[in-house]
Design a protein around this motif. Sequence first.
Motif, PDB file in Angstrom:
ATOM      1  N   LEU A 101       0.844  -1.196   0.000  1.00 50.85           N
ATOM      2  CA  LEU A 101       0.000   0.000   0.000  1.00 50.85           C
ATOM      3  C   LEU A 101       0.876   1.241   0.000  1.00 50.85           C
ATOM      4  N   ARG A 102       0.601   2.147  -0.923  1.00 49.20           N
ATOM      5  CA  ARG A 102       1.295   3.431  -1.009  1.00 49.20           C
ATOM      6  C   ARG A 102       0.238   4.513  -1.182  1.00 49.20           C
ATOM      7  N   TYR A 103       0.668   5.758  -1.126  1.00 51.12           N
ATOM      8  CA  TYR A 103      -0.234   6.890  -1.337  1.00 51.12           C
ATOM      9  C   TYR A 103       0.385   7.835  -2.359  1.00 51.12           C
ATOM     10  N   THR A 104      -0.450   8.377  -3.248  1.00 47.30           N
ATOM     11  CA  THR A 104       0.029   9.360  -4.204  1.00 47.30           C
ATOM     12  C   THR A 104       0.314  10.665  -3.462  1.00 47.30           C
ATOM     13  N   GLN A 105       0.886  11.637  -4.142  1.00 45.53           N
ATOM     14  CA  GLN A 105       1.174  12.930  -3.519  1.00 45.53           C
ATOM     15  C   GLN A 105      -0.103  13.624  -3.056  1.00 45.53           C
ATOM     16  N   SER A 106      -1.214  13.315  -3.701  1.00 47.30           N
ATOM     17  CA  SER A 106      -2.490  13.919  -3.301  1.00 47.30           C
ATOM     18  C   SER A 106      -3.205  13.097  -2.220  1.00 47.30           C
ATOM     19  N   GLY A 107      -2.585  12.000  -1.773  1.00 46.79           N
ATOM     20  CA  GLY A 107      -3.151  11.205  -0.684  1.00 46.79           C
ATOM     21  C   GLY A 107      -4.056  10.068  -1.118  1.00 46.79           C
ATOM     22  N   THR A 108      -4.102   9.756  -2.402  1.00 46.36           N
ATOM     23  CA  THR A 108      -4.942   8.667  -2.896  1.00 46.36           C
ATOM     24  C   THR A 108      -4.244   7.326  -2.656  1.00 46.36           C
ATOM     25  N   PRO A 109      -4.927   6.382  -1.976  1.00 48.82           N
ATOM     26  CA  PRO A 109      -4.319   5.067  -1.735  1.00 48.82           C
ATOM     27  C   PRO A 109      -4.215   4.245  -3.025  1.00 48.82           C
ATOM     28  N   VAL A 110      -3.107   3.547  -3.184  1.00 51.21           N
ATOM     29  CA  VAL A 110      -2.909   2.627  -4.303  1.00 51.21           C
ATOM     30  C   VAL A 110      -2.138   1.420  -3.778  1.00 51.21           C
ATOM     31  N   ALA A 111      -2.615   0.239  -4.114  1.00 45.75           N
ATOM     32  CA  ALA A 111      -1.952  -0.995  -3.682  1.00 45.75           C
ATOM     33  C   ALA A 111      -1.579  -1.812  -4.908  1.00 45.75           C
ATOM     34  N   SER A 112      -0.498  -2.545  -4.796  1.00 44.85           N
ATOM     35  CA  SER A 112      -0.085  -3.430  -5.882  1.00 44.85           C
ATOM     36  C   SER A 112       0.278  -4.790  -5.298  1.00 44.85           C
ATOM     37  N   PHE A 113       0.007  -5.813  -6.087  1.00 44.82           N
ATOM     38  CA  PHE A 113       0.359  -7.184  -5.735  1.00 44.82           C
ATOM     39  C   PHE A 113       0.366  -7.988  -7.021  1.00 44.82           C
ATOM     40  N   SER A 114       0.737  -9.234  -6.939  1.00 45.30           N
ATOM     41  CA  SER A 114       0.667 -10.084  -8.124  1.00 45.30           C
ATOM     42  C   SER A 114      -0.067 -11.368  -7.774  1.00 45.30           C
ATOM     43  N   LEU A 115      -0.719 -11.929  -8.787  1.00 45.39           N
ATOM     44  CA  LEU A 115      -1.462 -13.175  -8.651  1.00 45.39           C
ATOM     45  C   LEU A 115      -0.768 -14.275  -9.436  1.00 45.39           C
ATOM     46  N   ALA A 116      -0.701 -15.448  -8.850  1.00 48.29           N
ATOM     47  CA  ALA A 116      -0.264 -16.643  -9.566  1.00 48.29           C
ATOM     48  C   ALA A 116      -1.523 -17.331 -10.072  1.00 48.29           C
ATOM     49  N   VAL A 117      -1.671 -17.395 -11.394  1.00 45.68           N
ATOM     50  CA  VAL A 117      -2.880 -17.938 -12.016  1.00 45.68           C
ATOM     51  C   VAL A 117      -2.493 -19.128 -12.881  1.00 45.68           C
ATOM     52  N   ASP A 118      -3.037 -20.306 -12.572  1.00 47.20           N
ATOM     53  CA  ASP A 118      -2.766 -21.504 -13.367  1.00 47.20           C
ATOM     54  C   ASP A 118      -3.548 -21.462 -14.663  1.00 47.20           C
ATOM     55  N   ARG A 119      -2.931 -21.929 -15.733  1.00 44.62           N
ATOM     56  CA  ARG A 119      -3.633 -22.075 -17.007  1.00 44.62           C
ATOM     57  C   ARG A 119      -4.517 -23.313 -16.938  1.00 44.62           C
ATOM     58  N   ASP A 120      -5.512 -23.365 -17.806  1.00 45.91           N
ATOM     59  CA  ASP A 120      -6.483 -24.461 -17.768  1.00 45.91           C
ATOM     60  C   ASP A 120      -5.949 -25.780 -18.331  1.00 45.91           C
ATOM     61  N   PHE A 121      -4.871 -25.729 -19.073  1.00 47.51           N
ATOM     62  CA  PHE A 121      -4.377 -26.937 -19.723  1.00 47.51           C
ATOM     63  C   PHE A 121      -3.001 -27.317 -19.180  1.00 47.51           C
ATOM     64  N   LYS A 122      -2.643 -28.586 -19.370  1.00 47.93           N
ATOM     65  CA  LYS A 122      -1.358 -29.093 -18.902  1.00 47.93           C
ATOM     66  C   LYS A 122      -0.368 -29.184 -20.057  1.00 47.93           C
ATOM     67  N   ASN A 123       0.903 -29.066 -19.725  1.00 43.16           N
ATOM     68  CA  ASN A 123       1.979 -29.238 -20.694  1.00 43.16           C
ATOM     69  C   ASN A 123       2.001 -30.705 -21.116  1.00 43.16           C
ATOM     70  N   LYS A 124       2.040 -30.983 -22.412  1.00 41.72           N
ATOM     71  CA  LYS A 124       2.009 -32.368 -22.903  1.00 41.72           C
ATOM     72  C   LYS A 124       3.224 -33.172 -22.454  1.00 41.72           C
ATOM     73  N   GLU A 125       4.375 -32.515 -22.348  1.00 46.31           N
ATOM     74  CA  GLU A 125       5.605 -33.228 -22.000  1.00 46.31           C
ATOM     75  C   GLU A 125       5.735 -33.466 -20.495  1.00 46.31           C
ATOM     76  N   THR A 126       5.409 -32.473 -19.682  1.00 46.07           N
ATOM     77  CA  THR A 126       5.611 -32.601 -18.236  1.00 46.07           C
ATOM     78  C   THR A 126       4.342 -32.989 -17.491  1.00 46.07           C
ATOM     79  N   GLY A 127       3.180 -32.742 -18.089  1.00 45.70           N
ATOM     80  CA  GLY A 127       1.921 -33.041 -17.422  1.00 45.70           C
ATOM     81  C   GLY A 127       1.541 -32.015 -16.361  1.00 45.70           C
ATOM     82  N   GLU A 128       2.291 -30.908 -16.300  1.00 47.76           N
ATOM     83  CA  GLU A 128       2.025 -29.871 -15.303  1.00 47.76           C
ATOM     84  C   GLU A 128       1.387 -28.652 -15.947  1.00 47.76           C
ATOM     85  N   LYS A 129       0.622 -27.935 -15.144  1.00 46.04           N
ATOM     86  CA  LYS A 129       0.026 -26.696 -15.616  1.00 46.04           C
ATOM     87  C   LYS A 129       1.050 -25.572 -15.527  1.00 46.04           C
TER      88      LYS A 129
END
Length: 150
Positions: free
Chosen positions: A17-45
Amino acid sequence: MLNKIMLMGRLTRDPELRYTQSGTPVASFSLAVDRDFKNKETGEKTTDFIDIVVWRQTAEFVSKYFTKGRMAVVEGRLQIRDWTDKDGGKRRSAEVVADNVYFGDSRRDGDGGGSGYQPASHASAPAADYAAPADDRFAELTDDDGELPF
């Protein structure tokens, strides 16, 4: 034209969580999102790591109730930014600017999450007023016959 995206994944780090110079809150994060299909060679998503930016009351809400590993559903729009790195090279970044962030899992022990979401611009109260219900609002049915009521 339409620019709408919905993602479901786990936070890879606690929201920052950070704030802009005008005081507006802004948050950043990242999501780990699995794909719907598996790799043919490894069998993993394959997993994609997607940067998320959240503004105003939703930013405060996310920083208060979401932590690394928590499942989240993000609704927003895709934004592409062009920028120049310190060596003068042209770079391009993609991120999701979230309008809404929902809980994607149930509340874990010791976790302060509620059961709803915090809209970015439709909030009528500050994010600090959003908290988990004090009582257990759901009770297990004991006389369930397995039949659907319709």
